[in-house]
Design an enzyme around this catalytic site. Sequence first.
Site, PDB file in Angstrom:
ATOM      1  N   SER A  75      29.649  32.199  38.397  1.00 17.79           N
ATOM      2  CA  SER A  75      28.692  32.080  37.303  1.00 17.79           C
ATOM      3  C   SER A  75      27.551  33.065  37.391  1.00 17.79           C
ATOM      4  CB  SER A  75      28.116  30.651  37.280  1.00 17.79           C
ATOM      5  OG  SER A  75      27.486  30.363  38.515  1.00 17.79           O
ATOM      6  N   GLY A  76      27.509  33.893  38.417  1.00 12.27           N
ATOM      7  CA  GLY A  76      26.423  34.845  38.476  1.00 12.27           C
ATOM      8  C   GLY A  76      26.334  35.570  39.794  1.00 12.27           C
ATOM      9  N   GLY A 129      29.432  35.304  42.380  1.00 18.83           N
ATOM     10  CA  GLY A 129      30.401  34.230  42.241  1.00 18.83           C
ATOM     11  C   GLY A 129      30.810  34.018  40.810  1.00 18.83           C
ATOM     12  N   ASP A 137      36.947  29.226  45.695  1.00 19.44           N
ATOM     13  CA  ASP A 137      36.577  30.634  45.529  1.00 19.44           C
ATOM     14  C   ASP A 137      36.175  31.258  46.867  1.00 19.44           C
ATOM     15  OD1 ASP A 137      36.334  32.961  44.072  1.00 19.44           O
ATOM     16  OD2 ASP A 137      34.306  32.542  43.363  1.00 19.44           O
ATOM     17  N   LYS A 167      19.810  32.837  42.382  1.00 21.44           N
ATOM     18  CA  LYS A 167      21.029  33.089  41.616  1.00 21.44           C
ATOM     19  C   LYS A 167      20.700  33.335  40.151  1.00 21.44           C
ATOM     20  CE  LYS A 167      25.768  31.568  41.085  1.00 21.44           C
ATOM     21  NZ  LYS A 167      26.801  30.663  41.602  1.00 21.44           N
ATOM     22  N   VAL A 195      23.850  36.628  43.263  1.00 20.29           N
ATOM     23  CA  VAL A 195      22.855  36.031  44.148  1.00 20.29           C
ATOM     24  C   VAL A 195      22.026  37.141  44.779  1.00 20.29           C
ATOM     25  CG1 VAL A 195      22.475  34.515  46.135  1.00 20.29           C
ATOM     26  CG2 VAL A 195      24.429  34.125  44.627  1.00 20.29           C
TER      27      VAL A 195
END
Length: 773
Positions: free
Chosen positions: A517-518, A515, A611, A534, A520
């Site tokens: 920010s990072g 996603g 998103d 995450k 998973v």
Amino acid sequence: MKLFLLIIIIFIYLFSTSQAQSPRSNYNIAPGSTLYTNSSPNFWPSPSGHFAFGFYTSGNGFKVGIWLVDGSNRTNKTIVWTARREDPVVSSGAALQFSVDGSRVLLRNSNGEVQSIAEPTQSSAVAASMLDSGNFVLYDSSSRIVWASFDRPTDTLLVGQKLSQNTALRSSTSLTNQSVGNFELWMEPWGSLTAFPKISIPVTKYAYWSSFTDSAAGQNVTLNLGGDGRLYLENSTGYTVKNLTEGGLSVNRTNLYRATLDVDGIFRLYQHQVGTNGSLSSKIVWAAINEEDRCQVKGTCGLNSYCSLRGSGTACLCPPGFIYNDQQRPQDGCKLNFSTGDDCLEDQGSNSYNISHLENIYWEPDEYDLINHIPHEETCSNACLGDCNCVVAKYKDPVCYKHKLPLGFGMKNDSSGIKSLVKVRIGGFPKGGDRIVNKKTGKDFVIIGVFLTAFSLIVFLSALYLFYAHQIWSYKVTSRGASPPDVVEEINMRSFSYEQLVLATKNFEEEIGRGGSGRVYKGSINGGKEVAVKKLIKMVEEGESEFRNEIKIIGRTHHKNLVQLNGSLANLLFTSEQRPSWNERRRIALEIAKGIHYLHDECETRIIHCDIKPQNILMDESWTAKISDFGLSKLLKPDQTRTYTILRGTRGYRAPEWHSNNSPITVKSDVYSFGVMLLEIVCCRKNMDETLRDQEVVLIDWAYHCYEAGEVQNLVIEEDHVDMEELEKMVKIGLWCVETEFSLRPTMKQVILMMEGFVATPPPPSPYSSIRG
């Protein structure tokens, strides 16, 4: 007696004349007549000998067609019509026969295979003729034409021939290959004659030449070629709507005219002069596009390349940082000389890229962002360097246009005044996969130790785990309004050491999603309890902010199709060996729709996810869909229906309003993203796939093209065993969701009702309706 003899003579003269003009004249072809590739001649000529119908050599075989005859050089054939253009050539020994019963003109290959070349639309034919106009026709017993090559144009229009509405001329592949090439010239229903690259949907956005005839032209406008070289558009009343050429050229039996959509996509008018010995000389008397503007023809070069003039021809060139898809076929386009991930997770800053400048290089206006009042080219360069989605920026004082891949219809235009700023990677080029953390150099921007030292928190448990641990308390706090919604302390978080998380995820072995920010990863704690872990990848401040925002939003949601784990929907659709069945795909799409509907209308605090994409849909063992990754989501106040925020989400799934200045963001932005994803679910392919044929690269374009052509079955593979009625409905819903104007998109509630069949799904508007109008 003399009077009687005179009457007899007149009768004989009239009879002989009528016989010469009837379909039984000397130049007619009788049923049973046969031509062979190796016979001499292997064609039927017109009375004047200027045209011929029969076999002509093509490559290592033969095709059936019509051509202008050059009496001084029999091998010099100007092909004006070809039968069965897309079929392979036939070998020596093939035969062309007007069947004995007059029902068809047949092509019989040397292996015995039989194909129809001409078949009367009504009664059987009693004669055939190759006319001096270049028209090959079949006659019935009443001398009526029951089949004509003029009614089936290929790349050429001859004198007396019409191009009717919704009919096209299609260019040939090359001068020696008459199969369908790259360009089409359409006589459109509202009276405009328009040229398009074949790889596109025929909408105004992709046109490279037009007669610009407006809708006042009248009904049934046709393109016509007169005997004096006049090319004109005429409506059903006989009124000349527009002259493309003025005509007035020499009119006699030795001057022939043809209008052809040539191999290079340019529509040209030719004059052919027949000499005394039957020789044929030719010249161009008109062209829709000037020779110096040949690169204006869209489709001359493939995606991510640009066209440049080279002497009497054109060359297709790659911009800096790109290489040819096929070195032997430069016209097939270019690709980056390094691979990138699906999202903005790699280092995209100015330390990894620089800008290469191209003067007067222009790409199709398809920018996702436009910045006004940019005083300097350098400012535009920096805007592109700072935007991970930006591949090329175009600068024309004072506007900066940012483009992402693919780049379409590029050309060099010395008068454009446009500077193209291409982002080029510095140094090594990763070839796919995640970048490996290097503990010795510490140069990777993802350094887990930094997060471990700074926060003792790098990852978090799945939202479901957090929610069930604090569900009752969270709802009580919310209902009492004891704390403002942005207080992170609403949810108590348990911290884990880095070593515990490495052990739980088997050293971050199985990625199940990614996603804003990072990434998973799948993990297991407390005796087998499955969790999602995450790993934050962006800078510390931004990563923690999105992480906390995600937990805050998850704490306010509870729905069976929100946040659980296993592999992602992206893996299931795009990489899994076991693709879901049609019924499973329908069920998954409906589950996702219900989850988004809950966020928009049923959750206590209204949420725009921002998103929606397959990577953010996690799947459990039973392939139940769970919406995840709320790091970019927006909470709306009770009385709020829209918001203004910075650019969020993932390229390819963002609604158009994200790229418009001062446009509000509503729940309809999620509807657009869902529409893209719905088409992906239906077709089991990504929304952008440059490995496919050019016309199939962009899924939205391809889906609309298939829907409009009544060929939605081309969107799925035969093994899917799809219900065609359901398939068409799902495609229509997807196309409604990706409508450019957000007010026209359905709500998620309406989407669910259409998917479940409670309300009818009307035909969708064109995705480019706002452009075309």
